[in-house]
Design an enzyme around this catalytic site. Structure first.
Site, mmCIF file in Angstrom:
data_model
loop_
_atom_site.group_PDB
_atom_site.id
_atom_site.type_symbol
_atom_site.label_atom_id
_atom_site.label_comp_id
_atom_site.label_asym_id
_atom_site.label_seq_id
_atom_site.Cartn_x
_atom_site.Cartn_y
_atom_site.Cartn_z
ATOM 1 N NE ARG A 228 -6.550 -2.982 2.928
ATOM 2 C CZ ARG A 228 -6.358 -3.423 4.165
ATOM 3 N NH1 ARG A 228 -5.155 -3.336 4.719
ATOM 4 N NH2 ARG A 228 -7.347 -3.943 4.866
ATOM 5 C CE LYS B 45 4.649 -5.758 6.790
ATOM 6 N NZ LYS B 45 4.059 -4.421 6.755
ATOM 7 C CB THR C 78 8.097 -1.867 5.358
ATOM 8 O OG1 THR C 78 6.753 -1.767 5.837
ATOM 9 C CG2 THR C 78 8.156 -2.870 4.235
ATOM 10 C CB SER D 73 4.352 0.682 9.630
ATOM 11 O OG SER D 73 5.325 0.093 8.772
ATOM 12 C CD GLU E 86 -3.093 -5.198 1.231
ATOM 13 O OE1 GLU E 86 -2.894 -4.784 2.382
ATOM 14 O OE2 GLU E 86 -2.538 -4.699 0.234
ATOM 15 C CG HIS F 247 2.350 -9.640 -27.215
ATOM 16 N ND1 HIS F 247 2.594 -9.720 -28.569
ATOM 17 C CD2 HIS F 247 1.820 -8.412 -26.999
ATOM 18 C CE1 HIS F 247 2.263 -8.576 -29.145
ATOM 19 N NE2 HIS F 247 1.791 -7.762 -28.211
ATOM 20 C CB SER G 161 7.649 2.649 5.227
ATOM 21 O OG SER G 161 7.076 1.713 6.129
ATOM 22 N N GLY H 297 0.812 -1.220 0.000
ATOM 23 C CA GLY H 297 0.000 0.000 0.000
ATOM 24 C C GLY H 297 0.838 1.259 0.000
ATOM 25 C CB SER H 298 4.049 2.266 1.499
ATOM 26 O OG SER H 298 3.470 2.463 2.756
HETATM 27 C C1 F6R Z 1 -1.734 -2.859 4.618
HETATM 28 C C2 F6R Z 1 -1.047 -2.714 3.347
HETATM 29 C C3 F6R Z 1 0.274 -3.397 3.135
HETATM 30 C C4 F6R Z 1 1.435 -2.514 3.625
HETATM 31 C C5 F6R Z 1 2.803 -3.189 3.375
HETATM 32 C C6 F6R Z 1 3.979 -2.291 3.718
HETATM 33 O O1 F6R Z 1 -2.870 -2.019 4.656
HETATM 34 O O2 F6R Z 1 -1.553 -2.065 2.469
HETATM 35 O O3 F6R Z 1 0.389 -3.691 1.769
HETATM 36 O O4 F6R Z 1 1.401 -1.279 2.955
HETATM 37 O O5 F6R Z 1 2.885 -4.368 4.130
HETATM 38 O O6 F6R Z 1 3.858 -1.731 4.989
HETATM 39 P P1 F6R Z 1 4.071 -0.153 5.153
HETATM 40 O O7 F6R Z 1 3.071 0.485 4.270
HETATM 41 O O8 F6R Z 1 3.805 0.121 6.598
HETATM 42 O O9 F6R Z 1 5.476 0.116 4.758
#
Ligand code: F6R
Length: 357
Positions: free
Chosen positions: A156, A352, A109, A106, A242, A258, A104, A61-62
């Site tokens: 997301r 994670k 990541t 959070s 998700e 293709h 990111s 999502g980032s």
């Molecule tokens: C959860 C989501 C995930 C996170 C991914 C990376 O809503 O969309 O795809 O975006 O796991 O984590 P962040 O975004 O915190 O770096």
């Protein structure tokens, strides 16, 4: 398929969606406006002189923020495109003439943090977009330009917070023009769509509820075409994964002609359990238009159902946001129709946790 929830009855939504993912989607126009003011409030931007490339680091999502920026704002003054890196390896050409955005939500990541370290080592010009975590700490310690965005949401559901500051930064540095003005206009369009697609709009007037109902019980396959529509297709796929917790796949014209076009020839049972959604826009490349017509004809006996969604909007920014917004609502309504809470992504969290152990 029998739905677990009546999409005509918003009073029942809170029981399945206790964290109100639908509300977050409905307020996306406000998020874009707030993201613009966050993006415009940061003054200590890196220098633009001698810049040769822009890289966006981010996952899921980032990471899609980099894809959005790469199709909306190929920097006018740069020879190199915006490159999105989704993984552990930074391209070897990154150096002091590269601008690197570490994105990111959070801030924790590992792939993004790993590439951030490599970019710092390579002497790149760094910018962080995050709500906190290790990335905010590292950026604070080294005095790196940081766009601090509100926390407490799902990444997301924070797409506006994640990609708008990047465009503001590029515009503030003088290497992109006009996209933030287009975004301000697009926020108004998103408000209109929110009324059309929101919870109080019934099936008759709400195409996102109707499509969600049709997708229930099928594997969604989303086709875009090269450029912004391929990014929209990726967003649809990820949101369906998700939010609705269903497998979903995406691909783009003309490349899919293709290979994948042939792949539907076998496994009839699988094909009949798929629902194809083709994302369209007026003014698409005439050869792509023709390819889509022929492909739909060729695949007509191989795929369970097909629908088309055409982008509306005055400019590329509006058309991309319009299509992504349609998909966001559809994914949340599909979650509700299947009786799935759209918010938690337990498998991502479990993964994670196990990686950290
Ligand atoms: C959860 C989501 C995930 C996170 C991914 C990376 O809503 O969309 O795809 O975006 O796991 O984590 P962040 O975004 O915190 O770096």
């Amino acid at each position: 398929m029998e739905l677990k929830l009546d999409l005509e009855d918003p009073a029942g939504f809170a029981a399945v969606d206790p964290s109100d993912m639908l509300g977050a989607v409905e307020r996306f126009g406000d998020q874009v406006r707030e993201a613009l003011s966050i993006g415009r409030s940061v003054a200590d931007l890196p220098p633009a002189e001698g810049l040769h490339a822009v890289v966006v680091l981010g996952m899921g999502g980032s990471g899609i923020s980099g894809d959005v920026v790469s199709v909306l704002a190929p920097p006018a003054g740069l020879r190199a495109p915006v490159v999105t890196v989704k993984g552990y390896s930074l391209p070897s050409w990154v150096d002091s003439s590269t601008l690197v955005f570490a994105v990111s939500y959070s801030g924790n990541t590992e792939e993004t943090l790993d590439c951030f370290d490599q970019a710092a080592e390579a002497g790149a010009r760094l910018v962080a977009v995050t709500s906190g975590g290790r990335l905010a700490e590292l950026a604070g310690e080294s005095g790196i330009t940081t766009f601090r965005i509100p926390g407490g949401m799902q990444p997301r559901a924070s797409l506006g917070y994640l990609f708008v500051p990047i465009l503001c930064c590029l515009e503030g540095m003088g290497i992109v023009e006009g996209t933030t003005a287009a975004l301000a206009g697009a926020a108004g369009m998103l408000d209109e769509r929110s009324s059309e697609f929101g919870r109080d709009s019934g099936l008759d007037s709400n195409p996102t509820k109707r499509l969600a109902k049709d997708l229930a019980g099928y594997v969604p396959v989303i086709y875009g075409s090269e450029g912004p529509l391929s990014v929209a297709a990726l967003r649809w796929k990820a949101q369906l994964n998700e939010n609705a917790k269903v497998p979903a796949f995406h691909n783009s014209f003309p490349e899919l002609n293709h290979n994948e076009t042939v792949g539907w020839q076998n496994l009839e049972e699988f094909g009949s359990s798929c629902h194809l959604v083709v994302l369209r826009e007026r003014g698409e490349h005439p050869r792509v238009e023709k390819r889509i017509d022929i492909t739909l004809d060729l695949l007509s006996g191989s795929i369970g159902h097909t629908a088309q969604v055409c982008a509306r909007g005055e400019n590329p920014v509006e058309r991309l946001l319009d299509l992504m917004y349609f998909g966001d609502f559809t994914s949340v309504y599909l979650a509700l129709a299947l009786g799935q809470d759209p918010t938690p992504v337990r498998r991502i969290e479990e993964l994670k946790k196990r990686l950290a152990g």
